[in-house]
Design a protein around this motif. Structure first.
Motif, PDB file in Angstrom:
ATOM      1  N   MET A  59       0.838  -1.203   0.000  1.00  0.00           N
ATOM      2  CA  MET A  59       0.000   0.000   0.000  1.00  0.00           C
ATOM      3  C   MET A  59       0.868   1.245   0.000  1.00  0.00           C
ATOM      4  O   MET A  59       1.861   1.334   0.703  1.00  0.00           O
ATOM      5  CB  MET A  59      -0.883   0.008   1.254  1.00  0.00           C
ATOM      6  CG  MET A  59      -1.639   1.330   1.464  1.00  0.00           C
ATOM      7  SD  MET A  59      -2.488   1.344   3.031  1.00  0.00           S
ATOM      8  CE  MET A  59      -3.100   3.027   3.023  1.00  0.00           C
ATOM      9  N   ASP A 110      -7.867   3.208   7.114  1.00  0.00           N
ATOM     10  CA  ASP A 110      -7.332   1.941   7.626  1.00  0.00           C
ATOM     11  C   ASP A 110      -6.375   2.175   8.795  1.00  0.00           C
ATOM     12  O   ASP A 110      -5.833   1.218   9.352  1.00  0.00           O
ATOM     13  CB  ASP A 110      -6.674   1.120   6.522  1.00  0.00           C
ATOM     14  CG  ASP A 110      -5.495   1.813   5.863  1.00  0.00           C
ATOM     15  OD1 ASP A 110      -5.170   2.953   6.238  1.00  0.00           O
ATOM     16  OD2 ASP A 110      -4.892   1.210   4.951  1.00  0.00           O
ATOM     17  N   TYR A 153     -10.752  -4.000 -11.490  1.00  0.00           N
ATOM     18  CA  TYR A 153     -11.366  -2.866 -10.806  1.00  0.00           C
ATOM     19  C   TYR A 153     -12.439  -2.159 -11.631  1.00  0.00           C
ATOM     20  O   TYR A 153     -13.310  -1.504 -11.069  1.00  0.00           O
ATOM     21  CB  TYR A 153     -10.301  -1.837 -10.419  1.00  0.00           C
ATOM     22  CG  TYR A 153      -9.232  -2.362  -9.484  1.00  0.00           C
ATOM     23  CD1 TYR A 153      -9.452  -3.466  -8.667  1.00  0.00           C
ATOM     24  CD2 TYR A 153      -7.987  -1.737  -9.417  1.00  0.00           C
ATOM     25  CE1 TYR A 153      -8.466  -3.939  -7.817  1.00  0.00           C
ATOM     26  CE2 TYR A 153      -6.993  -2.194  -8.559  1.00  0.00           C
ATOM     27  CZ  TYR A 153      -7.236  -3.297  -7.777  1.00  0.00           C
ATOM     28  OH  TYR A 153      -6.253  -3.755  -6.933  1.00  0.00           O
ATOM     29  N   GLU A 163      -7.068   2.060  -8.156  1.00  0.00           N
ATOM     30  CA  GLU A 163      -5.652   1.730  -8.063  1.00  0.00           C
ATOM     31  C   GLU A 163      -4.864   2.862  -7.404  1.00  0.00           C
ATOM     32  O   GLU A 163      -4.050   2.617  -6.501  1.00  0.00           O
ATOM     33  CB  GLU A 163      -5.087   1.456  -9.460  1.00  0.00           C
ATOM     34  CG  GLU A 163      -3.579   1.272  -9.519  1.00  0.00           C
ATOM     35  CD  GLU A 163      -3.086   0.021  -8.830  1.00  0.00           C
ATOM     36  OE1 GLU A 163      -1.860  -0.084  -8.619  1.00  0.00           O
ATOM     37  OE2 GLU A 163      -3.907  -0.862  -8.508  1.00  0.00           O
ATOM     38  N   ASP A 216      -5.725   2.897  -3.690  1.00  0.00           N
ATOM     39  CA  ASP A 216      -5.744   1.601  -3.006  1.00  0.00           C
ATOM     40  C   ASP A 216      -7.069   1.401  -2.270  1.00  0.00           C
ATOM     41  O   ASP A 216      -7.115   0.988  -1.112  1.00  0.00           O
ATOM     42  CB  ASP A 216      -4.571   1.495  -2.029  1.00  0.00           C
ATOM     43  CG  ASP A 216      -4.421   0.108  -1.439  1.00  0.00           C
ATOM     44  OD1 ASP A 216      -4.838  -0.866  -2.085  1.00  0.00           O
ATOM     45  OD2 ASP A 216      -3.905  -0.005  -0.305  1.00  0.00           O
ATOM     46  N   LEU A 265      -9.703  -0.690  -2.505  1.00  0.00           N
ATOM     47  CA  LEU A 265     -10.150  -1.999  -2.034  1.00  0.00           C
ATOM     48  C   LEU A 265      -9.256  -2.519  -0.912  1.00  0.00           C
ATOM     49  O   LEU A 265      -9.747  -3.103   0.061  1.00  0.00           O
ATOM     50  CB  LEU A 265     -10.200  -2.995  -3.193  1.00  0.00           C
ATOM     51  CG  LEU A 265     -11.156  -2.634  -4.331  1.00  0.00           C
ATOM     52  CD1 LEU A 265     -11.178  -3.739  -5.374  1.00  0.00           C
ATOM     53  CD2 LEU A 265     -12.562  -2.364  -3.809  1.00  0.00           C
ATOM     54  N   GLY A 266      -7.959  -2.305  -1.024  1.00  0.00           N
ATOM     55  CA  GLY A 266      -7.062  -2.705   0.051  1.00  0.00           C
ATOM     56  C   GLY A 266      -7.373  -1.965   1.337  1.00  0.00           C
ATOM     57  O   GLY A 266      -7.337  -2.542   2.435  1.00  0.00           O
ATOM     58  N   THR A 267      -7.707  -0.682   1.208  1.00  0.00           N
ATOM     59  CA  THR A 267      -8.054   0.109   2.385  1.00  0.00           C
ATOM     60  C   THR A 267      -9.316  -0.422   3.046  1.00  0.00           C
ATOM     61  O   THR A 267      -9.387  -0.536   4.274  1.00  0.00           O
ATOM     62  CB  THR A 267      -8.235   1.581   1.986  1.00  0.00           C
ATOM     63  OG1 THR A 267      -7.009   2.076   1.440  1.00  0.00           O
ATOM     64  CG2 THR A 267      -8.607   2.434   3.189  1.00  0.00           C
ATOM     65  N   ARG A 324     -10.459  -3.479   2.927  1.00  0.00           N
ATOM     66  CA  ARG A 324     -10.151  -4.770   3.565  1.00  0.00           C
ATOM     67  C   ARG A 324      -9.508  -4.581   4.935  1.00  0.00           C
ATOM     68  O   ARG A 324      -9.693  -5.421   5.827  1.00  0.00           O
ATOM     69  CB  ARG A 324      -9.220  -5.579   2.668  1.00  0.00           C
ATOM     70  CG  ARG A 324      -9.867  -6.126   1.415  1.00  0.00           C
ATOM     71  CD  ARG A 324      -8.957  -7.107   0.702  1.00  0.00           C
ATOM     72  NE  ARG A 324      -9.517  -7.503  -0.589  1.00  0.00           N
ATOM     73  CZ  ARG A 324      -9.196  -6.937  -1.736  1.00  0.00           C
ATOM     74  NH1 ARG A 324      -8.280  -5.976  -1.761  1.00  0.00           N
ATOM     75  NH2 ARG A 324      -9.756  -7.334  -2.866  1.00  0.00           N
ATOM     76  N   ARG A 325      -8.736  -3.543   5.102  1.00  0.00           N
ATOM     77  CA  ARG A 325      -8.079  -3.305   6.394  1.00  0.00           C
ATOM     78  C   ARG A 325      -8.951  -2.481   7.345  1.00  0.00           C
ATOM     79  O   ARG A 325      -8.945  -2.701   8.550  1.00  0.00           O
ATOM     80  CB  ARG A 325      -6.743  -2.589   6.157  1.00  0.00           C
ATOM     81  CG  ARG A 325      -5.712  -3.412   5.403  1.00  0.00           C
ATOM     82  CD  ARG A 325      -4.401  -2.677   5.256  1.00  0.00           C
ATOM     83  NE  ARG A 325      -4.496  -1.521   4.382  1.00  0.00           N
ATOM     84  CZ  ARG A 325      -4.296  -1.557   3.064  1.00  0.00           C
ATOM     85  NH1 ARG A 325      -4.008  -2.699   2.465  1.00  0.00           N
ATOM     86  NH2 ARG A 325      -4.364  -0.456   2.336  1.00  0.00           N
ATOM     87  N   GLU A 327     -16.460  -3.380  -3.581  1.00  0.00           N
ATOM     88  CA  GLU A 327     -16.459  -2.925  -2.187  1.00  0.00           C
ATOM     89  C   GLU A 327     -17.504  -3.684  -1.373  1.00  0.00           C
ATOM     90  O   GLU A 327     -17.221  -4.150  -0.263  1.00  0.00           O
ATOM     91  CB  GLU A 327     -16.780  -1.430  -2.119  1.00  0.00           C
ATOM     92  CG  GLU A 327     -15.711  -0.505  -2.617  1.00  0.00           C
ATOM     93  CD  GLU A 327     -16.180   0.931  -2.640  1.00  0.00           C
ATOM     94  OE1 GLU A 327     -15.316   1.819  -2.563  1.00  0.00           O
ATOM     95  OE2 GLU A 327     -17.402   1.181  -2.746  1.00  0.00           O
TER      96      GLU A 327
END
Length: 350
Positions: free
Chosen positions: A1, A114, A191, A249, A252, A254-256, A258-259, A283
């Motif tokens: 990230m 996150d 995405y 992208e 970030d 989706l990564g955010t 998830r956390r 999401e």
């Protein structure tokens, strides 16, 4: 990230009065701001968790404070932690909260959501380190869409930026000009669910060989020329899916999610509630999976009763995903793809 807000010790945490004072002139009139999507339903879902005298509410995507102002109005003893990665949004939110007379109950923090665990621990508004409610209003904000210089909109020409936090290092221009063709195809497919991803990625690669792509108009024209004419006649603007993919992208997103969602659930007190509003299926799928996992017993299926510490920590408050009414979509077309879910903590973590 990519670190969107700097090292944690440098994170800014201010009262709304301080934030408002730092704003020489808000970039738009404070009374010219649309009503937040699903605000009445969100207020209804959060209300049972916000009645305690020492209640703390975390708006994890503060934006221009539309939801936060409603909660502060409805609950006169409520204390707010407002988090946003966008400094411009924090300035507007601070000015609006100050103007409404709620500055003494608000703490605004420049951070990616996150980082919620550290934000809550730093502020320590409750002695047990918990909060009573958390709201996520995911995706790009109206402020970011409406400010053409931010580069989120495909309908106007602007620099290829798309950063929710303008101090973050990665821009859409860097993605389109430096990522490999295979990486671009992956991003557009995953995405943006763009079925013409290989065509678009190859066209980007040919174009940037001659000169870097620098503006949204250049990219839109390239996308348009890469998609067959028959396909351009359906499915809306041809740049929609590519711009969504690049935005996800760059930030970030989706990564955010998830956390951030598990961190928020971990921070909730018993009877605390979390509400998440998302705007696309990727999401919503992450949120659904986390909610279902935390509201399901982990006792082996062949045992007749829950083992201690294996019964669910949460219960689902909404039945599946809730959507806006037809009337709200007419009033605010951006509500069309909204997906709302809510859960409540029913026991402490083991």
């Amino acid at each position: 990230m990519n670190d969107q807000s700097g090292d944690l010790p440098d994170r800014a945490a201010d009262t709304a009065a301080d934030t408002a004072a730092d704003t020489a002139a808000p970039p738009r009139e404070l009374d010219d701001i649309h009503t937040p999507i699903l605000i009445d339903r969100i207020a209804e879902l959060l209300a049972p968790a916000l009645g305690a005298p020492d209640a703390v509410y975390v708006d994890a995507t503060l934006g221009m404070a539309g939801h936060a102002l409603r909660m502060l109005t409805d609950h006169p003893q409520l204390r707010l932690i407002g988090v946003d990665r966008d400094p411009q949004a924090l300035q507007i939110a601070g000015a609006r909260i100050h103007a409404a007379g709620f500055a003494d109950r608000a703490h605004l923090v420049h951070a990616v959501n996150d980082e919620l665990s550290a934000v809550i621990a730093d502020l320590a508004l409750r002695s047990d380190g918990t909060v009573n409610a958390v709201l996520f209003d995911l995706g790009v904000s109206s402020l970011q869409l409406d400010r053409t210089e931010r580069g989120f909109a495909y309908s106007v020409d602007a620099p290829l930026d798309m950063r929710m936090d303008p101090t973050a290092p990665l821009t859409a221009a860097e993605v389109v000009n430096t990522y490999s063709v295979s990486e671009l195809v992956r991003i557009l497919r995953q995405y943006g669910e763009e079925k013409f991803a290989p065509r678009i990625a190859s066209a980007i690669d040919r174009r940037r060989t001659a000169a870097p792509l620098a503006s949204s108009a250049e990219l839109v024209e390239l996308i348009r020329s890469s998609i067959p004419a028959a396909a351009r006649r359906t499915g809306g603007h041809p740049g929609k899916r590519t711009f969504q993919a690049l935005r996800i992208e760059v930030n970030d997103e989706l990564g955010t999610v998830r956390r951030a969602v598990p961190a928020a659930m971990d921070a909730l007190a018993v009877d605390g509630r979390i509400v998440v509003m998302s705007f696309h299926s990727l999401e919503d799928r992450i949120v659904k999976q986390e909610f279902v996992a935390r509201s399901t017993s982990t006792t082996p299926l062949d045992l007749p009763m829950d083992l201690p510490g294996h019964d669910p920590e949460f219960r689902l408050v909404t039945r599946g995903m809730q959507a806006p009414s037809a009337a709200e979509i007419v009033q605010n077309p951006r509500a069309n793809s909204a997906k709302l879910r809510a859960a409540q903590r029913i026991r402490s973590a083991a």
